[in-house]
Design an enzyme around this catalytic site. Sequence first.
Site, PDB file in Angstrom:
ATOM      1  N   GLN A 236       0.863  -1.189  -0.019  1.00 46.25           N
ATOM      2  CA  GLN A 236       0.003   0.140  -0.037  1.00 46.25           C
ATOM      3  C   GLN A 236       0.989   1.229  -0.118  1.00 46.25           C
ATOM      4  O   GLN A 236       0.388   2.178  -0.057  1.00 46.25           O
ATOM      5  CB  GLN A 236      -1.007   0.066   1.141  1.00 46.25           C
ATOM      6  CG  GLN A 236      -2.029  -0.948   1.265  1.00 46.25           C
ATOM      7  CD  GLN A 236      -2.861  -0.948   2.241  1.00 46.25           C
ATOM      8  OE1 GLN A 236      -2.905  -2.063   2.721  1.00 46.25           O
ATOM      9  NE2 GLN A 236      -3.670   0.033   2.249  1.00 46.25           N
ATOM     10  N   ARG A 383      -9.523  -0.238   6.903  1.00 45.10           N
ATOM     11  CA  ARG A 383     -10.723   0.680   6.354  1.00 45.10           C
ATOM     12  C   ARG A 383     -11.241   1.720   7.281  1.00 45.10           C
ATOM     13  O   ARG A 383     -11.971   2.365   7.282  1.00 45.10           O
ATOM     14  CB  ARG A 383     -11.741  -0.135   5.763  1.00 45.10           C
ATOM     15  CG  ARG A 383     -12.562   0.728   4.718  1.00 45.10           C
ATOM     16  CD  ARG A 383     -13.556  -0.125   4.029  1.00 45.10           C
ATOM     17  NE  ARG A 383     -13.909   0.701   2.917  1.00 45.10           N
ATOM     18  CZ  ARG A 383     -14.436   0.154   1.713  1.00 45.10           C
ATOM     19  NH1 ARG A 383     -14.498  -1.221   1.659  1.00 45.10           N
ATOM     20  NH2 ARG A 383     -14.811   0.770   0.765  1.00 45.10           N
ATOM     21  N   CYS A 384      -9.928   2.393   7.815  1.00 43.70           N
ATOM     22  CA  CYS A 384     -10.360   3.771   8.737  1.00 43.70           C
ATOM     23  C   CYS A 384      -9.060   4.387   8.879  1.00 43.70           C
ATOM     24  O   CYS A 384      -7.728   3.723   8.478  1.00 43.70           O
ATOM     25  CB  CYS A 384     -10.700   3.348  10.075  1.00 43.70           C
ATOM     26  SG  CYS A 384      -9.438   2.511  11.034  1.00 43.70           S
TER      27      CYS A 384
END
Lengths: 805, 277
Positions: A236, A383-384
Site C-alpha cells: 500500500q 478501512r479507517c
Amino acid sequence: MNDQTLTPEERAANLKGMGSSRKRVEDVRFTQGKGNYVDDIKLDGMLFGAFVRSPYAHARVVSVNKEAALAIPGVVAVLTAEDLAPLGLHWMPTLAGDKQMVLADGKVLFQGQEVAYVVAENRYIAADAAELVEVDYEELPVLTDPFEALKSDVVLREDLAGQTDGAHGPRKHHNHIFTWEQGDKDATEAVLGEADVVAEEMVYYHRTHPCPLETCGCVASMDKVTGKLTLYGTFQAPHAIRTVVSLISGLAEHNIRVISPDIGGGFGNKVGAYAGYVCSVVASIVTGQPVKWVENRMENLMSTAFARDYWMQGKIAATKDGKITGLWCHTTADHGGFDACADPTKFPAGFMNICTGSYDIPTAYLAVDGVYTNKAPGGVAYRCSFRVTEAAYFIERMIEVLAIKLNMDAAELRRINFIKADQFPYQSALGWEYDSGDYHTAWDKALKAVGYEGLRAEQAQRIEDFRAGKTRKLLGIGLTHFTEIVGAGPVKNCDILGLGMFDSCEIRIHPTGSAIARLGTISQGQGHATTFAQIIASEIGLPADDITLEEGDTDTAPYGLGTYGSRSTPVAGAATAMAARKIRAKAQMIAAYLLEVHDNDVEWDVDRFAVKGAPERFKTMKEIAFAAYNQAIPGLEPGLEAVSYYDPPNMTYPFGAYICVMEIDVDTGEWDVRQFYALDDCGTRINPMIIEGQVHGGVTEALAIAMGQEIAYDEMGNVKTATLMDFFLPTAWETPNYTTDHTVTPSPHHPIGAKGVGESPNVGGVPAFSNAVHDAFRPFGLVQSHMPHDHWRIWKIANGLGMHG
Amino acid sequence: MIPAGFEYHRPGDIASAIGILQEHGDEARVIAGGHSLIPMMKLRMAEMGHLVDLQAIEELKGIEIGADTVSLGAMVTQHELITHDGLATAIPLIREAALQVADPQVRYVGTVGGNVANGDPGNDMPGLMQCLNATFELSGPDGRRSVAAREFYEAAYFTARDDEEILTRISIPVPGAGVGQAYEKQKRKIGDYATAAAAVMVGNGQASVAMTNLADTPVWSESASNALADGDVSGCVAAMLDAIDPVADNRGPVEFKKHVAAVMLRRAIERAQSRAD
C-alpha cells in the site's frame, strides 16, 4: 470540430471531470480477468518460498532440524534466524518503533509466527518441505489477556529486559509498551467530580482482520549483473517500502525498484512490512534467482496485521439537561507480541484523540496503554484512518450510554451537543482543528429521510406487542453521527519511521493533448485511475478519457507515502490539482502568446483560454499542448508538464449520519437489517458512483465486524477463526440494501475541497449496527454489550435479561 | 493450502473402483464432490496416497421415482436434488433441505452420497435421511448390502461403511399422502453448517424427527418421534433435548445450542403440521 457550437456546460460534460459518475476505467481489465496481481507475475527461474510457522503461542525454540526438508529434490534452501543473523536481518524494525523477529530467534510469541523459510523450485515442493522441517519447542505460559499481561510475571519480550524506556516513553511493566496521554487530566477529573450526571462504561472493540480478497505476497528479483533488486509486492506504500528496504538491507535506494501491481484490496493489511518480504529478498540475493512468496488465507488471518483490540474505559459527564461537559477515556490496547501498529510516529494510538467525535465537549482526557500479549502483531487501520474507527465506536457508544442514564432520546442528545456550523474551524479539547462541518443539517436530513418519529412509534408498539406475547422480534434503531480525521498528513505532525507524509503527482501533457499522470499513491480497488483523471480533466480541460494514470512503480512515480487512512484524495488528490494548476498557469502564457494578447487578458473557460470580452477568440488546451511542444515561444521552455509535492496544512474531517433499522429474533439471536441509511459528507464529490460503491463496500465490512467477524483466541493462544468458515466475510446474501445520501461541506484548505470517503462507511457503520442491537434491548435494561453481535451473543443478551421465560 | 502428493484414479465402473480400494487399503479414499475432502487435504488433516474419483461412474448417477420408493444415485448433486420436478413432488422435504446446504456453487458439485457417507456431523443430509428412514446401499468386494440410515452413523467420521466399500445408492420410502414435512436450519451465514437444524415429518398418526450438528452423529429420536405422533409437541422437544449432546464451538456455547435446537424443532414441527392434511 464543433467546439464553437457547444455550450460551456456541454463542453464540461464531455470532459467527464469532477462530479461525473464516470465508469471505472480499471474495470475493463478486472471484469475480464485481465488484472495483473502479484501471483500473476512469472519470472524465468522463479523459486517459491513457504514458511514453517509456530503451532504454539508462546514457546522456546529449542532446535530446528532442516535435514529432512533439504533432502527433498527441488528444495534450494531452508532459512532460519541463524542464517539471517550474520546479515543483521533476523529482526526488523516495525512501523511503531519496536522491532520484530523475521524468523523465530530463540522463541515464538504468537501462533503462526514465522520460524523457518523454505525455498524450492515450485510451491508444491516448498509446501511439502515445510512439513518436514522439524522444530523442537518448549511451551511457555501463554498470555492472551492484556490486563493479565500487565500483572503477570511472565516476560514476553526478553529481548527488552531492563529497557525501561520504549519508543514512546517509559514502560511501567515488562509487558507494557507505552502510555500515551492527551488532553487535560486534572480538569477532566474535576468536571467529572462536579457533573450532574456521569455515565461510565467499558467499551470493547474486538480484534478483527482486514482480510482482503488477495492475501499478501511478493516477488523479489535480484539481478546480480546490474546489482538491482526489483521487488513486486502487495504494498500500500511502495515508496516507503523502497526506503525501508534500503535502510535495513544496506542496498542503495537507487538500486531498488519497488512495484505494486494490481492489488486485490488492502484495507490496511498491506501497509506493514512482513517477514515474507525480508526472507524473499534475502533468498533472491543468496540464490540470484527470483523468489515468490504468497500467503494462504490462514496465514493471512493468523499472522499479518490484525485490527482493533481496544478496551476503552469511558466516563462521560453532562448536565441534567444533557449538555456534555467532559469526556474521559482510558484505553488498554492489545498489540500482540510485537508493537507493529501502523501509525504516524508521534501517534502511538493513532488519531484515537478524535474520540470527542462530532460533539462540542469542552474538557477531555485520553490515556492509552499499549500491552504485549501472545497474539499476532499488527494494529492496522482496517478501512479507517489510524484508530479512528475505535474512537468513533467509543464516543457513539458513550453517547448512547449517557442517553440511557439521562433517559433521553439519543437523537436529541446528539443534536444538542453537536459542534455548530458557525464554530468551524473548531478546536477540539484533544488537540485537533476540525476544518469544516454542518452536522445539524446532515442530522436533520437523515432523521427525516428514515422517518425517525414514525420508527420510534413503531418500536413502541413492538415493545408493547412483545410484552403482550404477540411477537418474539424486537426492533432496534441504530443511530450514529461520526466525524473522521483523514488525510495524514501535515509533515510537521505526521511521519512514519521518519518519512514525512506528503504525497505527489506528476503530470505530462502529450503534444496531441492527451496526458499521463503518475502519483505516489497506489490504488487497491479505490479507482484512482478513474477519479484522479477527473480532477485533472476539470482543472486543465482535457477529457478524462484521454488521461492515463500510473501508480506503484517507484522508478517512474514521484515519491509519496501511499494509500491508506483515506489519504489519497486529501493529499495526492490535492497534489494532482496543484500540478494541474501549474500546467494551466503555463498554458495561460502560451495561449496569450498565440492570441497575441497580454497574459492577464485571457481567461479560463472549461477547456480553453479565451480573450476577455471576446469569447470567440480562444485556444483550447489541446491546441495549447501542441504549441507547447512545437512552437518556439519567447521566454518559455518547450513542453507542458508539472510535478507537485503536497504537504497538507491540516487533516480533513469527513462526517456522516448513519441510521440502521434492525429486526432481532430474541429466541435465536438472528438479525435482519431492514433499512440502512448512510448520509456522507466528504466535501467536494469527484465521482458520485465511486463514492456510492465505497459506501456500499465500507458499510458491508462494518456489518461484518459488528455482527460476527473476529479474530478469536482460546486460552492457549490458538486462533479459533483462521478460516473463512469461522471468520465472517459477508456474501451478497448477508448484505442488506443501502440507501446513500449526502450533503456537501467542502474542506476549506483542500484545493478542490475534497475530504476522502473510502473509510467513512466503516467508521460510521460499525456503531450504527452495534447501536441498533443495543437499542433493541434498551427498553429491557441493556446498557452495554460487546461486539461482535453474532447469534449466540445476541441470544445471551436476551437470556441475561430474562427474555427466555 | 497445498495438499500432499497423491495418485489420482478415475475408474469407469463400481467394480474397478472397489478394486482400487482393495489394492491400496487405507491408503486410498473415494472422492465424490470433494467439498469435505479437498479442504481437509489442503489443510493436510487428510493425507492419502490414492484418490479414487467417482465422477465417471454412470451407475452412481440418476434419480428414480417409484410409487413407493425414491432411489438416488450417490453421485446425484445437491443441485439435481433441487431441480428435479418428480423428486420435489414425491418428497418435497429433500428439496427444502438441499436449498439450505452451502451455496449454489457448492451445490453444483457437492453430492448426496458424499454428504451422507462422509460422516461429518455438520452435514445436513444424514439427519434428513434418518428422518425419512432411508436405506444406504453399500457395494464392496463381497457384494452389496443395505444399512438403514438410522443405523449407519457411529461417531464423527465413523460409519458402518467398511474401508473397501462404496456407498452407491440411497433408497427412500415415499411418505404417505397427508404427511407434512419441514426442514428448519439456523446458520451463521451462507455456506455454514447448522448451528442447529431439524427435519420433521408428521401426519396420519405417524411422525419422525431428526436433528443435525447437535452431537457427533445425526440424532433421530424414536421417543421424540413417538411423542409427536401422539400430538405431544412439548414431549417431542423434551425427548429430543435429551437425545442431543452439542459441544461448544464458534457457533456458541452448549446452553445456546440447546435453546436453538428446541426453537428449530418447534418451528419445523409447526410448519410440518401446517402442511399435513
